[in-house]
Design a protein around this motif. Sequence first.
Motif, PDB file in Angstrom:
ATOM      1  N   UNK A 124       0.762  -1.570  -0.228  1.00 10.10           N
ATOM      2  CA  UNK A 124       0.067  -0.054  -0.265  1.00 10.10           C
ATOM      3  C   UNK A 124       1.308   1.451  -0.188  1.00 10.10           C
ATOM      4  N   UNK A 125       2.130   0.846   0.160  1.00 12.31           N
ATOM      5  CA  UNK A 125       2.837   2.498   0.220  1.00 12.31           C
ATOM      6  C   UNK A 125       3.324   2.851  -1.288  1.00 12.31           C
ATOM      7  N   UNK A 126       2.707   3.355  -2.030  1.00 14.53           N
ATOM      8  CA  UNK A 126       2.957   4.080  -3.030  1.00 14.53           C
ATOM      9  C   UNK A 126       1.541   5.305  -3.751  1.00 14.53           C
ATOM     10  N   UNK A 127       2.438   5.963  -4.733  1.00 14.09           N
ATOM     11  CA  UNK A 127       1.391   7.625  -4.747  1.00 14.09           C
ATOM     12  C   UNK A 127       1.702   7.722  -6.503  1.00 14.09           C
ATOM     13  N   UNK A 128       1.083   8.410  -6.475  1.00 14.56           N
ATOM     14  CA  UNK A 128       0.566   9.398  -8.022  1.00 14.56           C
ATOM     15  C   UNK A 128       1.207  10.679  -7.729  1.00 14.56           C
ATOM     16  N   UNK A 129       2.079  11.101  -8.778  1.00 16.82           N
ATOM     17  CA  UNK A 129       2.508  12.193  -8.068  1.00 16.82           C
ATOM     18  C   UNK A 129       2.349  13.111  -9.510  1.00 16.82           C
ATOM     19  N   UNK A 130       1.648  14.391  -9.249  1.00 15.17           N
ATOM     20  CA  UNK A 130       1.842  15.215 -10.422  1.00 15.17           C
ATOM     21  C   UNK A 130       2.609  16.827  -9.775  1.00 15.17           C
ATOM     22  N   UNK A 131       3.161  17.465 -10.560  1.00 18.82           N
ATOM     23  CA  UNK A 131       3.373  19.131 -10.689  1.00 18.82           C
ATOM     24  C   UNK A 131       3.660  19.694 -11.680  1.00 18.82           C
ATOM     25  N   UNK A 137      10.772  25.512 -10.292  1.00 22.85           N
ATOM     26  CA  UNK A 137      10.534  25.851  -9.240  1.00 22.85           C
ATOM     27  C   UNK A 137       8.704  24.740  -8.889  1.00 22.85           C
ATOM     28  N   UNK A 138       8.793  23.914  -7.936  1.00 20.50           N
ATOM     29  CA  UNK A 138       6.927  23.342  -8.301  1.00 20.50           C
ATOM     30  C   UNK A 138       5.879  24.115  -7.332  1.00 20.50           C
ATOM     31  N   UNK A 139       4.968  24.526  -8.707  1.00 25.53           N
ATOM     32  CA  UNK A 139       4.189  25.818  -7.898  1.00 25.53           C
ATOM     33  C   UNK A 139       2.914  25.788  -7.925  1.00 25.53           C
ATOM     34  N   UNK A 140       2.034  24.087  -8.493  1.00 23.15           N
ATOM     35  CA  UNK A 140       0.881  23.480  -8.299  1.00 23.15           C
ATOM     36  C   UNK A 140       1.342  21.918  -7.580  1.00 23.15           C
ATOM     37  N   UNK A 141       0.742  21.204  -7.580  1.00 24.36           N
ATOM     38  CA  UNK A 141       1.119  19.176  -6.969  1.00 24.36           C
ATOM     39  C   UNK A 141       0.461  18.486  -6.273  1.00 24.36           C
ATOM     40  N   UNK A 142      -0.025  17.623  -6.537  1.00 26.40           N
ATOM     41  CA  UNK A 142      -1.504  16.600  -6.473  1.00 26.40           C
ATOM     42  C   UNK A 142      -0.723  15.364  -5.998  1.00 26.40           C
ATOM     43  N   UNK A 143      -0.876  14.680  -4.714  1.00 24.25           N
ATOM     44  CA  UNK A 143      -0.262  13.732  -4.695  1.00 24.25           C
ATOM     45  C   UNK A 143      -1.835  12.216  -4.167  1.00 24.25           C
ATOM     46  N   UNK A 144      -1.123  11.442  -4.589  1.00 24.83           N
ATOM     47  CA  UNK A 144      -2.917  10.292  -4.464  1.00 24.83           C
ATOM     48  C   UNK A 144      -2.410   9.358  -3.648  1.00 24.83           C
ATOM     49  N   UNK A 145      -2.623   8.677  -2.551  1.00 27.66           N
ATOM     50  CA  UNK A 145      -2.398   7.461  -2.183  1.00 27.66           C
ATOM     51  C   UNK A 145      -3.645   6.235  -2.453  1.00 27.66           C
ATOM     52  N   UNK A 146      -4.037   6.026  -3.520  1.00 28.53           N
ATOM     53  CA  UNK A 146      -4.961   5.137  -3.993  1.00 28.53           C
ATOM     54  C   UNK A 146      -5.298   4.539  -2.995  1.00 28.53           C
ATOM     55  N   UNK A 147      -4.648   3.078  -2.642  1.00 28.65           N
ATOM     56  CA  UNK A 147      -4.561   2.425  -1.100  1.00 28.65           C
ATOM     57  C   UNK A 147      -5.003   2.934   0.154  1.00 28.65           C
ATOM     58  N   UNK A 148      -5.065   3.842   0.047  1.00 30.30           N
ATOM     59  CA  UNK A 148      -5.943   5.323   1.040  1.00 30.30           C
ATOM     60  C   UNK A 148      -6.805   5.828   0.752  1.00 30.30           C
ATOM     61  N   UNK A 149      -6.806   5.747  -0.160  1.00 33.89           N
ATOM     62  CA  UNK A 149      -8.005   6.976  -0.846  1.00 33.89           C
ATOM     63  C   UNK A 149      -7.991   8.221  -0.043  1.00 33.89           C
ATOM     64  N   UNK A 150      -6.616   8.680  -0.290  1.00 32.30           N
ATOM     65  CA  UNK A 150      -6.236  10.463   0.622  1.00 32.30           C
ATOM     66  C   UNK A 150      -5.353  10.825  -0.984  1.00 32.30           C
ATOM     67  N   UNK A 151      -5.918  12.364  -0.715  1.00 38.98           N
ATOM     68  CA  UNK A 151      -5.417  13.585  -1.717  1.00 38.98           C
ATOM     69  C   UNK A 151      -5.177  14.233  -0.917  1.00 38.98           C
ATOM     70  N   UNK A 152      -3.762  14.749  -1.686  1.00 38.91           N
ATOM     71  CA  UNK A 152      -3.102  15.943  -1.048  1.00 38.91           C
ATOM     72  C   UNK A 152      -2.785  16.891  -2.108  1.00 38.91           C
ATOM     73  N   UNK A 153      -2.596  18.362  -1.702  1.00 35.01           N
ATOM     74  CA  UNK A 153      -2.861  18.861  -3.180  1.00 35.01           C
ATOM     75  C   UNK A 153      -2.688  20.021  -2.917  1.00 35.01           C
TER      76      UNK A 153
END
Length: 181
Positions: A124-131, A137-153
Amino acid sequence: IEDLEQYINEQDAVLEPLKYFVLPGGTKAASFLHLCRTKTRLDEILDVYNGTINVTLKDDLSPLTDADRRSNKVITDKLSLLYPDIPILSEEGEKIDYSDRKGWNLFWLIDPLDGTKEFIKRNGEFTVNIALIDEGQPIAGVVYAPTKDTLWYGAREVGSFKINSDSAPEKISVINNSHNP
């Protein structure tokens, strides 16, 4: 999406903080909001995770699964549709020589399945990462952990947020622990 302004106005409060994020050049982030919402389409990663995982090796001998490819396709298709003028650099995409991309001031940086080895182990320790990168410089991003159904943005001048399942966004921040490494 024919009318981005209308699309923004129709969205619920889950991603409300990004409603006012403006991309370089003045474009509102409606498409970025829509990209965040594609997390439900990324649940097909779990179809692979819960089924048979076929592994091949890339040229660098790192593992590659069908979930890597599916995730990459969902993300790059959506970004290409919504932001045709912003180039995409993806770990699982076509290899773009540095000489071709060194002049990119603004581009999407994607790791469609970060933690493929963990994915294969099914821990379960994997994510989808988009920046979105602007001038290095990163100005926006999304990290999604499918097994945890958690989204950080997050986005520059908007802040960072965390959403668990269908909960409202929770503002998050980094605490400077420079005195306690």
